[in-house]
Design a protein around this motif. Structure first.
Motif, PDB file in Angstrom:
ATOM      1  N   TRP A 135      -6.446  -2.017  -0.690  1.00  0.00           N
ATOM      2  CA  TRP A 135      -5.386  -2.467  -1.580  1.00  0.00           C
ATOM      3  C   TRP A 135      -5.291  -3.994  -1.669  1.00  0.00           C
ATOM      4  O   TRP A 135      -4.460  -4.515  -2.389  1.00  0.00           O
ATOM      5  N   LEU A 193      -9.167   5.600  -5.266  1.00  0.00           N
ATOM      6  CA  LEU A 193      -9.057   4.148  -5.184  1.00  0.00           C
ATOM      7  C   LEU A 193      -9.961   3.492  -6.222  1.00  0.00           C
ATOM      8  O   LEU A 193     -11.094   3.935  -6.435  1.00  0.00           O
ATOM      9  N   PRO A 194      -9.507   2.416  -6.851  1.00  0.00           N
ATOM     10  CA  PRO A 194     -10.308   1.816  -7.927  1.00  0.00           C
ATOM     11  C   PRO A 194     -11.587   1.146  -7.448  1.00  0.00           C
ATOM     12  O   PRO A 194     -12.596   1.137  -8.156  1.00  0.00           O
ATOM     13  N   LEU A 232      -5.570  -5.491 -12.224  1.00  0.00           N
ATOM     14  CA  LEU A 232      -6.675  -5.417 -11.270  1.00  0.00           C
ATOM     15  C   LEU A 232      -7.812  -6.380 -11.590  1.00  0.00           C
ATOM     16  O   LEU A 232      -8.920  -6.223 -11.071  1.00  0.00           O
ATOM     17  N   SER A 264      -2.227  -5.638  -5.700  1.00  0.00           N
ATOM     18  CA  SER A 264      -2.018  -4.493  -4.809  1.00  0.00           C
ATOM     19  C   SER A 264      -1.179  -3.410  -5.473  1.00  0.00           C
ATOM     20  O   SER A 264      -1.428  -2.215  -5.285  1.00  0.00           O
ATOM     21  N   TYR A 314      -3.045   2.704  -9.929  1.00  0.00           N
ATOM     22  CA  TYR A 314      -4.313   3.368 -10.242  1.00  0.00           C
ATOM     23  C   TYR A 314      -4.487   4.623  -9.382  1.00  0.00           C
ATOM     24  O   TYR A 314      -4.854   5.694  -9.870  1.00  0.00           O
ATOM     25  N   GLN A 315      -4.189   4.494  -8.092  1.00  0.00           N
ATOM     26  CA  GLN A 315      -4.343   5.615  -7.170  1.00  0.00           C
ATOM     27  C   GLN A 315      -3.363   6.738  -7.498  1.00  0.00           C
ATOM     28  O   GLN A 315      -3.698   7.925  -7.383  1.00  0.00           O
ATOM     29  N   MET A 326     -14.876  -1.913 -10.829  1.00  0.00           N
ATOM     30  CA  MET A 326     -13.812  -0.920 -10.793  1.00  0.00           C
ATOM     31  C   MET A 326     -14.321   0.412 -11.338  1.00  0.00           C
ATOM     32  O   MET A 326     -15.065   0.454 -12.320  1.00  0.00           O
ATOM     33  N   GLY A 343     -12.662  -1.790  -0.886  1.00  0.00           N
ATOM     34  CA  GLY A 343     -11.791  -2.645  -1.678  1.00  0.00           C
ATOM     35  C   GLY A 343     -12.518  -3.668  -2.520  1.00  0.00           C
ATOM     36  O   GLY A 343     -13.740  -3.748  -2.559  1.00  0.00           O
ATOM     37  N   VAL A 393      -3.465  -1.476  -7.687  1.00  0.00           N
ATOM     38  CA  VAL A 393      -4.286  -0.506  -6.951  1.00  0.00           C
ATOM     39  C   VAL A 393      -3.471   0.757  -6.673  1.00  0.00           C
ATOM     40  O   VAL A 393      -3.957   1.885  -6.840  1.00  0.00           O
ATOM     41  N   SER A 403      -6.285  -7.899  -2.558  1.00  0.00           N
ATOM     42  CA  SER A 403      -6.949  -8.653  -3.619  1.00  0.00           C
ATOM     43  C   SER A 403      -8.111  -9.451  -3.029  1.00  0.00           C
ATOM     44  O   SER A 403      -8.166  -9.664  -1.809  1.00  0.00           O
ATOM     45  N   LYS A 450       0.863  -1.180   0.000  1.00  0.00           N
ATOM     46  CA  LYS A 450       0.000   0.000   0.000  1.00  0.00           C
ATOM     47  C   LYS A 450       0.900   1.230   0.000  1.00  0.00           C
ATOM     48  O   LYS A 450       2.107   1.123   0.293  1.00  0.00           O
TER      49      LYS A 450
END
Length: 468
Positions: free
Chosen positions: A206, A238-239, A275, A225, A231-232, A251, A244, A228, A208, A165
């Motif tokens: 973050w 956050l996706p 993801l 992770s 993406y962030q 997503m 989560g 994620v 799975s 993370k």
């Protein structure tokens, strides 16, 4: 590693200075380390304890800044566990640098080099609602993947970090002034092939979908992770939201409000694959995702020659054949045996493990057949055992060649050996299944014949009675 950016605040390294000039608040480990809690001559950043029983300090012998983590000796997520992971993954600019591990007063004390930098979570917040530059984000993600290559491909064990993370990623310019990411907090890392305690460690946004059960954790779980985090970085959000992917399987729209361009499209494809909710449809290794991100940046090189030094677009990596899940699992088992036994003993243990798995396939096939179990309970136990033993005797021996023994001794690429073992296990499974089908057919035929004979006899008796 990428160029340092002016918008990244860094906390200066503690300069070497005479011990008398250091203002400390107590010492640890027989006075070898001092806890630093305040600035020294306006040069040392205020360094309070970062969490329970973790201290920033200084090695009074070498004047090097350090981080000291202390946990109970038998703690599940302990300093000793983190030291084990760091040492087996080797020293690297992408992982914390090991200094020493000391046991004292029933506790484990892990000392690592202090990393001067900024948590990735702070950089994401400073980047605002539109996220950071996609190229910079891709480069930092590649650094994290370099760390994962060391964790996943360690010489004696294959670790899964489990808690990747932004808070566990430090962005620093310590190495030659170039910006790069360091993955920290390795006490949660496990070798899933040997961890059976069900210990769970993750941070929800973050994690799975398979993080809930350590039995299903694979390299691809860490890849999720990283996806994620990437993406962030590029979106500022956050996706899958705060809850989560375990609860929200949909997503959010990636880069919806950003200008559409080739770089974004390529990065979009990489992030979406990383993801994927389905574990098998993600990148299966850090190397695989690294190649994809290298392709993204190479293609960008035609507009940004200062990164790759040429104006030729990159070629996307071709699709790799899907990994054989049984071979991947078998390779992990072999690595576990390599870690447990000495060179001489591990050869016997590998052959014994493969043989036991083949036997298990035979037992599973015979015990899973309802007709055979009914036959056994109705007086055919002796015949059932004889049939089963005959099938067990058909299992081919698993003899190791000299080259395979060398591979086990050197802990090199064990996948060829894993493929051969998995093939033998599959042959044993197929042979047992075929034998069980033939026996089921035999029993069914005998049952139908017996039933027909009994019915015929009854009808014959009825005819005799009625005729008389």
């Amino acid at each position: 590693m990428s160029e340092p950016r002016g918008d990244m605040p860094t906390y200066p390294m503690m300069p070497a200075m005479p011990a008398g000039d250091i203002r400390t608040r107590g010492d640890l480990l027989d006075g070898d380390y001092a806890i630093v809690l305040e600035k020294v001559a306006n040069k040392v950043y205020l360094a309070l304890a970062t969490r329970d029983m973790t201290f920033n300090g200084i090695d009074v012998r070498s004047q090097e800044p350090v981080v000291i983590k202390v946990t109970e000796h038998n703690a599940t997520q302990s300093a000793r566990a983190e030291a084990y992971v760091i040492q087996h993954a080797s020293q690297s600019p992408y992982l914390p640098r090991f200094v020493e591990l000391r046991e004292k007063d029933g506790k484990d004390w892990l000392v690592t080099r202090h990393i001067t930098g900024t948590p990735l979570s702070d950089l994401i917040r400073m980047s605002g609602p539109n996220g950071m530059d996609p190229v910079r984000a891709a480069r930092l993600a590649m650094d994290v993947l370099q760390a994962l290559k060391l964790l996943h491909g360690s010489s004696s064990a294959s670790f899964v970090h489990r808690d990747i993370k932004p808070d566990n990623i430090i962005v620093t310019t310590e190495t030659d002034g170039w910006e790069h990411a360091v993955l920290i907090d390795l006490e949660t890392a496990i070798d899933p092939t040997r961890t059976l305690d069900g210990n769970i460690a993750y941070t929800l946004p973050w994690a799975s979908p398979e993080h809930m059960n350590t039995k299903f954790l694979r390299w691809s779980s860490d890849i999720f992770s990283v996806g994620v985090c990437l993406y962030q970085m590029v979106t500022g959000r956050l996706p899958f939201g705060e809850r989560g992917a375990m609860e929200n399987k949909t997503m959010a729209d990636f880069l919806r409000d950003r200008p559409d361009n080739d770089l974004v499209n390529r990065l979009n494809a990489v992030i979406r694959k990383s993801l994927n909710i389905n574990q098998r449809d993600r990148y299966q290794s850090a190397d695989e995702m690294l190649s994809a991100l290298e392709w993204v940046l190479k293609a960008e090189g035609q507009h940004n020659n200062d990164w790759y030094g040429n104006g030729h677009p990159g070629i996307p990596p071709g699709p790799e054949p899907p990994a054989d899940p049984e071979a991947v699992e078998m390779e992990a088992v072999l690595k576990g045996i390599c870690h447990q036994y000495t060179s001489k003993r591990r050869f016997e243990s590998v052959a014994e493990e493969v043989h036991l798995r083949c036997r298990s396939e035979v037992f599973a096939a015979f015990n899973g057949s309802r007709p055979l179990k009914v036959f056994s309970r109705c007086g055919g136990r002796k015949r059932f055992n004889a049939w089963q033993q005959k099938q067990l005797d058909k299992i081919a021996p698993f003899d190791l060649s000299n080259e395979e023994k060398r591979m086990l001794t050197e802990n090199s690429d064990l996948m060829p050996l894993a493929f051969r073992a998995a093939d033998l296990i599959r042959i044993a499974r197929a042979g047992a299944a075929a034998r069980v089908r033939s026996l089921n057919t035999l029993l069914l035929g005998f049952f139908l014949f017996s039933t027909a004979a009994v019915v015929g006899l009854v009808l014959f008796i009825i005819l005799l009675i009625s005729s008389s």
